[in-house]
Write a protein that holds these residues in place. Structure first.
Motif, PDB file in Angstrom:
ATOM      1  N   UNK A  95       0.652  -0.529  -0.233  1.00  0.00           N
ATOM      2  CA  UNK A  95       0.114  -0.215   0.026  1.00  0.00           C
ATOM      3  C   UNK A  95       0.686   1.016   0.213  1.00  0.00           C
ATOM      4  N   UNK A  96       0.877   2.198  -1.245  1.00  0.00           N
ATOM      5  CA  UNK A  96       1.643   3.472  -1.376  1.00  0.00           C
ATOM      6  C   UNK A  96       0.186   4.700  -1.238  1.00  0.00           C
ATOM      7  N   UNK A  97       0.725   5.299  -0.818  1.00  0.00           N
ATOM      8  CA  UNK A  97      -0.212   6.951  -1.288  1.00  0.00           C
ATOM      9  C   UNK A  97      -0.200   7.112  -2.160  1.00  0.00           C
ATOM     10  N   UNK A  98      -1.709   7.821  -2.884  1.00  0.00           N
ATOM     11  CA  UNK A  98      -2.298   8.249  -3.562  1.00  0.00           C
ATOM     12  C   UNK A  98      -1.426  10.243  -3.888  1.00  0.00           C
ATOM     13  N   UNK A  99      -1.275   9.851  -5.261  1.00  0.00           N
ATOM     14  CA  UNK A  99      -0.913  11.158  -5.460  1.00  0.00           C
ATOM     15  C   UNK A  99      -1.428  11.602  -7.220  1.00  0.00           C
ATOM     16  N   UNK A 100      -2.207  12.459  -7.401  1.00  0.00           N
ATOM     17  CA  UNK A 100      -2.710  12.519  -8.644  1.00  0.00           C
ATOM     18  C   UNK A 100      -1.529  12.975  -9.668  1.00  0.00           C
ATOM     19  N   UNK A 101      -0.617  13.541  -9.672  1.00  0.00           N
ATOM     20  CA  UNK A 101       0.337  13.831 -10.548  1.00  0.00           C
ATOM     21  C   UNK A 101       1.104  12.715 -10.656  1.00  0.00           C
ATOM     22  N   UNK A 102       2.389  12.134  -9.377  1.00  0.00           N
ATOM     23  CA  UNK A 102       3.323  11.130  -9.394  1.00  0.00           C
ATOM     24  C   UNK A 102       3.375   9.661  -8.757  1.00  0.00           C
ATOM     25  N   UNK A 103       3.469   9.140  -9.753  1.00  0.00           N
ATOM     26  CA  UNK A 103       3.569   7.465  -9.347  1.00  0.00           C
ATOM     27  C   UNK A 103       3.812   7.054  -7.984  1.00  0.00           C
ATOM     28  N   UNK A 104       4.895   7.270  -7.694  1.00  0.00           N
ATOM     29  CA  UNK A 104       5.740   7.070  -6.360  1.00  0.00           C
ATOM     30  C   UNK A 104       6.483   7.226  -5.835  1.00  0.00           C
TER      31      UNK A 104
END
Ligand SMILES: O=C(O)c1ccccc1N[C@@H]1O[C@H](COP(=O)(O)O)[C@@H](O)[C@H]1O
Length: 221
Positions: A140-149
């Motif tokens: 589980x990783x955090x969501x960011x609208x622009x950056x995948x990781x």
């Protein structure tokens, strides 16, 4: 507690981090990432690390991180580099994971398959159930609208208190030596994955912070 240090680009740092007791090194095979490393260079690093047959390197997971890459490209990268685990960090469906699993089995059934989910809300968490019988680990990783990781953003850990899929799960997103004990206390994952929280700059690890991260995890778990 399993510890993965991600975004490795340098042989000397890979060796030092393995010697500190990390269980896995992550290599970003995503060309748009500032931490991108070519399959060729990964192969050179893995060859140098593993040729010594030293204990720290024998059981090390060497994870290639891919984003919406075809199964053929992933399999080619696995065969040519010496990587022994795949992390899918894009929009790969359960069907894609199933197909990839079958193709990886032909190369080596021991290859670990990890599906990363970028979680925004509880509905995102529900999606983990769709993968838990197909992959070895849900990450589980955090969501960011622009950056995948590699964003340095954290998930709302309170939301993960009761998260318990049918397979192992690892926590990523915004972890650091300063907050990892609290993250473990609130979420109780089987593994932890960190990148930007232990860096000097993208792809250049701060070995002092890596050491502090690993020490904190081992003290706490
Ligand atoms: O790190 C990257 O640049 C990256 C690019 C594309 C997909 C995944 C990427 N990294 C993953 O992000 C998390 C760690 O992020 P953080 O910096 O600790 O918040 C980890 O799963 C990496 O594999």
């Amino acid at each position: 507690m399993y510890i993965k240090i991600c975004g490795i680009t340098k042989l000397d740092q890979a060796r030092a981090i393995a010697q500190m007791g990390a269980d896995a090194l992550g290599f970003i095979c995503v060309p748009s990432s500032p931490r991108y490393i070519s399959t060729n260079t990964i192969g050179q690093i893995i060859f140098s690390l593993t040729k010594s047959q030293s204990e720290q390197f024998v059981d090390l997971d060497l994870i290639g991180v891919f984003l919406n890459t075809s199964t053929a490209e992933i399999c080619h990268a696995m065969e040519s580099s010496g990587l022994n685990a795949v992390q899918l960090h894009g929009d790969e469906s359960p069907e894609f994971c199933d197909r990839l699993r079958s193709q990886l089995d032909l190369i080596n059934p021991q290859i670990k398959l990890i599906k990363a989910l970028r979680v925004k809300d509880r509905a995102g968490l529900e999606r983990a159930k769709l993968y838990s019988d197909i992959v070895d680990v849900v990450l589980l990783d955090a969501y960011d609208p622009q950056i995948a990781g590699g964003t340095g953003k954290a998930i709302d850990w309170q939301m993960l208190r009761d998260f318990c899929p049918n397979c192992d799960w690892w926590l990523a997103g915004g972890l650091s030596p300063e907050n990892v004990a609290e993250a473990i206390a609130l979420t109780s994952p089987q593994g932890l994955d960190v990148s930007s929280g232990v860096e000097l700059s993208a792809g250049d690890k701060d070995l002092d912070r890596v050491k502090r991260f690993i020490t904190s995890v081992k003290e706490y778990s």
